[in-house]
Design a protein around this motif. Structure first.
Motif, PDB file in Angstrom:
ATOM      1  N   LEU A  34      -9.509  -0.046  12.171  1.00 19.24           N
ATOM      2  CA  LEU A  34     -10.138  -0.485  10.919  1.00 19.24           C
ATOM      3  C   LEU A  34      -9.727   0.431   9.770  1.00 19.24           C
ATOM      4  CD1 LEU A  34     -13.715  -1.353  12.248  1.00 19.24           C
ATOM      5  CD2 LEU A  34     -11.962  -2.966  11.503  1.00 19.24           C
ATOM      6  N   THR A  35      -9.668   1.736  10.051  1.00 23.47           N
ATOM      7  CA  THR A  35      -9.291   2.692   9.003  1.00 23.47           C
ATOM      8  C   THR A  35      -7.862   2.444   8.535  1.00 23.47           C
ATOM      9  OG1 THR A  35     -10.678   4.269  10.158  1.00 23.47           O
ATOM     10  CG2 THR A  35      -9.272   5.141   8.419  1.00 23.47           C
ATOM     11  N   ILE A  36      -6.986   2.160   9.518  1.00 17.62           N
ATOM     12  CA  ILE A  36      -5.584   1.894   9.158  1.00 17.62           C
ATOM     13  C   ILE A  36      -5.495   0.661   8.278  1.00 17.62           C
ATOM     14  CG2 ILE A  36      -3.332   1.241  10.115  1.00 17.62           C
ATOM     15  CD1 ILE A  36      -3.612   3.639  11.564  1.00 17.62           C
ATOM     16  N   GLY A  37      -6.224  -0.405   8.667  1.00 11.07           N
ATOM     17  CA  GLY A  37      -6.231  -1.631   7.864  1.00 11.07           C
ATOM     18  C   GLY A  37      -6.728  -1.339   6.458  1.00 11.07           C
ATOM     19  N   PHE A  38      -7.814  -0.576   6.376  1.00 13.25           N
ATOM     20  CA  PHE A  38      -8.398  -0.235   5.076  1.00 13.25           C
ATOM     21  C   PHE A  38      -7.384   0.544   4.240  1.00 13.25           C
ATOM     22  CE2 PHE A  38     -10.673   2.581   2.220  1.00 13.25           C
ATOM     23  CZ  PHE A  38     -11.613   1.739   1.647  1.00 13.25           C
ATOM     24  N   ALA A  39      -6.734   1.530   4.859  1.00 11.52           N
ATOM     25  CA  ALA A  39      -5.852   2.419   4.108  1.00 11.52           C
ATOM     26  C   ALA A  39      -4.634   1.667   3.564  1.00 11.52           C
ATOM     27  CB  ALA A  39      -5.400   3.575   4.993  1.00 11.52           C
ATOM     28  N   PHE A  40      -4.000   0.856   4.404  1.00  9.06           N
ATOM     29  CA  PHE A  40      -2.835   0.121   3.921  1.00  9.06           C
ATOM     30  C   PHE A  40      -3.240  -0.907   2.858  1.00  9.06           C
ATOM     31  CE2 PHE A  40      -0.558   1.588   7.792  1.00  9.06           C
ATOM     32  CZ  PHE A  40       0.540   2.118   7.150  1.00  9.06           C
ATOM     33  N   GLY A  41      -4.399  -1.536   3.084  1.00  7.49           N
ATOM     34  CA  GLY A  41      -4.898  -2.485   2.084  1.00  7.49           C
ATOM     35  C   GLY A  41      -5.150  -1.787   0.756  1.00  7.49           C
ATOM     36  N   ALA A  42      -5.857  -0.657   0.810  1.00  6.63           N
ATOM     37  CA  ALA A  42      -6.177   0.071  -0.418  1.00  6.63           C
ATOM     38  C   ALA A  42      -4.898   0.534  -1.102  1.00  6.63           C
ATOM     39  CB  ALA A  42      -7.079   1.260  -0.110  1.00  6.63           C
ATOM     40  N   ALA A  43      -3.890   0.889  -0.307  1.00  4.59           N
ATOM     41  CA  ALA A  43      -2.618   1.320  -0.903  1.00  4.59           C
ATOM     42  C   ALA A  43      -1.990   0.161  -1.676  1.00  4.59           C
ATOM     43  CB  ALA A  43      -1.667   1.806   0.189  1.00  4.59           C
ATOM     44  N   MET A  44      -2.002  -1.030  -1.068  1.00  5.74           N
ATOM     45  CA  MET A  44      -1.442  -2.195  -1.769  1.00  5.74           C
ATOM     46  C   MET A  44      -2.236  -2.476  -3.042  1.00  5.74           C
ATOM     47  SD  MET A  44      -0.319  -4.943   1.155  1.00  5.74           S
ATOM     48  CE  MET A  44      -1.855  -5.050   2.062  1.00  5.74           C
ATOM     49  N   GLY A  45      -3.564  -2.409  -2.925  1.00  7.43           N
ATOM     50  CA  GLY A  45      -4.422  -2.661  -4.090  1.00  7.43           C
ATOM     51  C   GLY A  45      -4.150  -1.670  -5.208  1.00  7.43           C
ATOM     52  N   THR A  46      -3.956  -0.415  -4.840  1.00  6.27           N
ATOM     53  CA  THR A  46      -3.708   0.610  -5.856  1.00  6.27           C
ATOM     54  C   THR A  46      -2.406   0.327  -6.594  1.00  6.27           C
ATOM     55  OG1 THR A  46      -4.803   2.168  -4.388  1.00  6.27           O
ATOM     56  CG2 THR A  46      -3.556   3.098  -6.230  1.00  6.27           C
ATOM     57  N   ILE A  47      -1.395  -0.088  -5.841  1.00  4.16           N
ATOM     58  CA  ILE A  47      -0.105  -0.369  -6.478  1.00  4.16           C
ATOM     59  C   ILE A  47      -0.236  -1.574  -7.417  1.00  4.16           C
ATOM     60  CG2 ILE A  47       2.277  -1.082  -6.072  1.00  4.16           C
ATOM     61  CD1 ILE A  47       2.028   0.479  -3.357  1.00  4.16           C
ATOM     62  N   VAL A  48      -0.956  -2.614  -6.953  1.00  8.15           N
ATOM     63  CA  VAL A  48      -1.163  -3.783  -7.804  1.00  8.15           C
ATOM     64  C   VAL A  48      -1.926  -3.386  -9.069  1.00  8.15           C
ATOM     65  CG1 VAL A  48      -2.312  -6.025  -7.989  1.00  8.15           C
ATOM     66  CG2 VAL A  48      -1.089  -5.434  -5.899  1.00  8.15           C
ATOM     67  N   ALA A  49      -2.964  -2.554  -8.895  1.00  8.17           N
ATOM     68  CA  ALA A  49      -3.843  -2.228 -10.018  1.00  8.17           C
ATOM     69  C   ALA A  49      -3.169  -1.309 -11.027  1.00  8.17           C
ATOM     70  CB  ALA A  49      -5.127  -1.581  -9.500  1.00  8.17           C
ATOM     71  N   TYR A  50      -2.527  -0.256 -10.546  1.00  8.54           N
ATOM     72  CA  TYR A  50      -2.066   0.768 -11.484  1.00  8.54           C
ATOM     73  C   TYR A  50      -0.623   0.623 -11.899  1.00  8.54           C
ATOM     74  CZ  TYR A  50      -6.510   3.035 -11.119  1.00  8.54           C
ATOM     75  OH  TYR A  50      -7.849   3.293 -11.209  1.00  8.54           O
ATOM     76  N   PHE A  51       0.188  -0.110 -11.147  1.00  7.11           N
ATOM     77  CA  PHE A  51       1.578  -0.260 -11.553  1.00  7.11           C
ATOM     78  C   PHE A  51       1.860  -1.661 -12.061  1.00  7.11           C
ATOM     79  CE2 PHE A  51       1.359   3.207  -8.576  1.00  7.11           C
ATOM     80  CZ  PHE A  51       2.075   4.198  -9.238  1.00  7.11           C
TER      81      PHE A  51
END
Lengths: 503, 324
Positions: free
Chosen positions: B105-122
């Motif tokens: 679950l943590t891995i899923g969360f982390a990769f998801g959050a990474a994608m979200g961060t890239i979408v949001a900030y870049f």
């Protein structure tokens, strides 16, 4: 040169007779007459929402008038005016937004009708360049043909738009707020060009807010108010204040500035704020219950300053104080929670989420007040919506309908409701009457006056001088990012302020 | 999107009607189709697609997509299996199984959050971000597994794929619970509200003081967690995991969202409708299987039937709105 005061032509070039236009039952134009002679410079004057743009759009075939209206070109009846027909009779328009293609070159923009209009199988670039070159030399200006239009300054883009109309060989050139974003010097140059065109026998219809300049160059002025014709007047002997009176009419005579208010404590203070290229060393203070107006031309830095107060831009230098405390805003979320609200000038793109419901839009900024544990309370949200709908008399069917089903005035009231629901101390209204009809405007300003009475501090940003003059306690004039002057409506006339802004 | 009004109820009734219609058609074509066995087999198969569809649903409502959903589910499963097999072998104490699941679950969360961060900030479009992530994870997964699979997991972990709680297969129970949580999240929390608003106009949402960047991170993080749940269930059910397992679910999960009346460009869509759309997809698939058609032909029939279902839905909407 055609001289109109002495020798009017027998048959006007373009004549509009008994023109009425209805939008969903509302009359935008009501039995308006208009005539334009060859080589004439004719000004179309009226307040926002008076029907100027609608009349232009009838002339160019964008809108259809009701069947009892008639359009004549050189005395001949045009059965149905369409954009295509308008081009055929050589009526060209330069819209306010210029409608250019920023990623294409100057010559492509100028020759675009030749590219698309005649439906050629192959586009001959050399030919296009010579078309563009001819049009620009007719104007007597020199703009590099290969330049991308997006990289040109606004004044040159305007010339490109004019050249495009000339390339179509038009006899009538309609200019919709062509000088709105030009500096004084640029406007003088444009005036010179317009005169030259008129001498070549091209008729110009000028729509403008800057009355002084318009009066100087045009031969006649047609005044519209609330969709009706006030009259057609020669500009010789016409004064600016008389024209303002004609445009605003009854409201102007009856309306008086707000009564002078006693000083109260300062709520918001801007101390020496600057942002490169936007505004420079701005100092101002706003008192409790005060309505402060920002006016000035487009691009004077008013909106940029407002966005800084709203935390969406950071000043390069200077500071903001709210109730005497230093305010460091990192986002508009922080601005909202400190009690600053900002109604966007662009209701369509930024002010409201047009596709979503009326209810969602009204509660969007105040979800925090509707929390029940980790969840939103549907009942509290519904209460927020219904109480503001009642309070601001927003006319809605079902609160779940998309907000884009409402009229401009009701949308604007819903947008105001969204901010009032956050219980702000400072409410910034940026161009609150854009796209709002005349009747609804008065009601919006009544709401604003009541809010001020209840102690809210309000900033109204508008380039309509009478609007800030009659609805604000104090008006700041912005020009090129600086505050050029401070005016108390009780101590000056509306024309004083207009002269300062447009002069 | 806050109140369940008449429109929502109408939509749900429409889906139930279609479901019932299909159920009757399959029973007529194949008497005896409805049996305990078929219900059970559907209940076991459907949660995988269902969870991946939910993982697709949230980004789509926000105006994006998560094209990495199946691969991310694989990666979560691979890490989980690698941990379980490596540290415990065939038998693992419960605490290790729980830890392995949390790790997934943590891995899923982390990769998801990474994608979200890239979408949001870049400001990069979700299609590009999630597609790149899909390729990255695919390579990473093959590197870890050397192109093969990891199998032979602890039996008390396999229980998650086969076991039942009060007669309900665990995968189904997990899917139903995830749907309910998803519904509450989307319809009742400020974050869910923000996701709908973002889907219609992100700049206007930002001007209204909604935390759009934070929401974007949460959208993909939540999607990642749902992928992880799907990955856990899939690994448990097959007692094995490899990269590319369940790849075909990717496009079907997009389809299920659109079938469930989610607006393709974001802003609108309901969990309840998506849930029913997944049930319909599964029914059509199982129904065709039951007819004993050739496997390839039944895939073709499945596609054709889906078009038919969408036309039916269109007709139902026309019918109900003309009565208004």
């Amino acid at each position: 040169m055609v001289n109109h005061s002495d020798q009017p032509c027998l048959v006007p070039l373009v004549q509009l007779q008994n023109i009425s236009v209805r939008f969903e039952g509302v009359k935008a134009l009501d039995g308006v007459e208009f005539s334009l002679e060859a080589g004439e410079i004719h000004c179309l004057a009226g307040e926002n929402g008076s029907g100027k743009s609608t009349l232009i759009k009838v002339m160019t075939g964008v809108y259809k008038p009701t069947p009892d209206g008639k359009i004549l070109v050189e005395g001949e009846h045009v059965d149905e005016m369409t954009p295509l027909e308008a081009r055929a009779v050589k009526i060209g328009t330069i819209w306010q937004d210029l409608a250019l293609f920023p990623h294409m070159t100057v010559y492509e923009n100028i020759a675009i009708t030749q590219i698309l209009g005649n439906n050629p199988k192959i586009v001959n670039l050399k030919n296009l360049r010579s078309i563009a070159h001819d049009a620009l030399s007719k104007l007597g200006v020199d703009i590099p043909l290969e330049e991308k239009v997006g990289s040109l300054p606004i004044s040159q883009r305007q010339l490109v738009a004019i050249a495009r109309a000339l390339a179509q060989d038009c006899r009538v050139l309609i200019m919709d707020e062509a000088n709105a974003s030009l500096t004084h010097a640029e406007t003088l140059k444009l005036t010179e060009i317009v005169r030259r065109l008129s001498e070549r026998g091209i008729s110009i219809v000028f729509v403008s807010h800057r009355l002084a300049e318009v009066l100087e160059i045009s031969h006649r002025v047609t005044v519209l108010r609330d969709g009706r014709l006030v009259g057609v007047f020669p500009t010789q002997g016409m004064t600016q204040s008389r024209l303002s009176e004609l445009m605003t009419g009854r409201t102007f005579a009856n309306q008086s500035p707000r009564v002078r208010r006693a000083n109260t404590e300062v709520v918001l203070q801007v101390v020496g704020c600057s942002r490169r290229g936007e505004f420079d060393d701005v100092c101002l203070s706003l008192q409790r219950g005060e309505i402060l107006g920002f006016t000035g031309l487009l691009g004077a830095g008013r909106t940029e300053l407002a966005l800084t107060l709203f935390g969406m831009k950071r000043p390069d230098s200077g500071k903001l104080l709210l109730n005497g405390k230093r305010l460091r805003l990192r986002s508009n979320i922080e601005a909202i929670s400190s009690g600053i609200a900002y109604l966007s000038e662009d209701r369509l793109q930024l002010g409201l989420v047009q596709e979503q419901s009326i209810a969602s839009n009204i509660v969007a900024a105040s979800l925090k007040s509707a929390m029940l544990g980790p969840f939103l309370s549907g009942r509290t949200l519904a209460d927020i919506v219904s109480s503001w709908v009642r309070e601001l008399k927003i006319k809605i069917g079902n609160a779940e309908d998309a907000i884009n089903t409402l009229s401009g005035g009701n949308q604007q009231r819903a947008a105001i409701a969204k901010w009032l629901a956050t219980n702000p101390q400072v409410l910034i209204l940026d161009a609150p009457t854009v796209g709002v009809d005349v009747g609804a405007r008065a009601s919006i300003f009544r709401i604003v006056a009541n809010l001020a009475k209840s102690g809210m501090s309000i900033i109204i940003i508008s380039d309509e001088v009478p609007e800030v003059y009659f609805n604000c306690d104090r008006v700041l004039h912005f020009s090129s990012g600086k505050i050029k002057g401070e005016y108390f409506p009780q101590d000056c006339t509306v024309s004083d302020l207009e002269r300062a802004v447009y002069g | 999107m806050i109140k369940i009004g008449n429109r929502a109820i109408r939509e749900i009734l429409g889906f139930l009607l279609i479901y019932l219609l299909l159920a009757v058609v399959f029973e007529i074509l194949n008497p005896g189709f409805w049996s305990t066995q078929i219900v059970l087999s559907m209940a076991v198969q459907l949660p995988e697609l269902g969870l991946l569809t939910l993982a697709m649903f949230i980004p789509i409502v926000s105006g994006g997509l998560n094209l990495a959903n199946t691969i991310l589910a694989n990666i979560c499963g691979i890490v989980l299996a690698w941990f379980l097999v490596g540290y415990a072998g065939g038998e693992a104490p419960l605490i290790v199984v729980v830890f392995a699941c949390l790790l997934a679950l943590t891995i899923g969360f982390a990769f998801g959050a990474a994608m979200g961060t890239i979408v949001a900030y870049f400001g990069i479009h979700p299609i590009m971000v999630t597609l790149s992530m899909m390729i990255f994870l695919q390579g990473l997964g093959e590197f870890i597994t050397r192109g093969g699979d990891i199998s032979g997991l602890a039996s008390n972990f396999q229980f998650l794929g086969y076991g039942t709680v009060i007669g309900v297969p665990i995968p189904l129970a997990v899917f139903v619970a995830a749907s309910i949580i998803c519904h509450l999240f989307m319809a009742k929390t400020p974050l869910g509200f923000t996701i709908y608003m973002i889907g219609s106009n992100i700049r206007a949402s930002e001007f209204s003081g909604l935390a759009t960047k934070r929401a974007l991170i949460w959208i993909y993080a939540a999607s990642g967690v749902l992928c992880a749940v799907a990955g856990i269930i899939m690994t448990a059910r097959f007692n094995s995991v490899r990269v590319g397992h369940g790849e075909s679910y990717l496009l079907i999960s997009v389809l299920a969202c659109f079938l469930g009346a989610v607006h393709p460009f974001g802003g609108f869509g309901r969990v309840s409708s998506v849930f029913l759309a997944v049930l319909i997809l599964q029914l059509v698939s199982s129904g065709l299987n039951g007819l004993g058609a050739n496997q390839h032909l039944s895939t073709a029939l499945w596609g054709a039937l889906l078009v038919l279902v969408m036309i039916l839905r269109w007709a139902l909407i026309r019918l109900s709105s003309s009565r208004l």
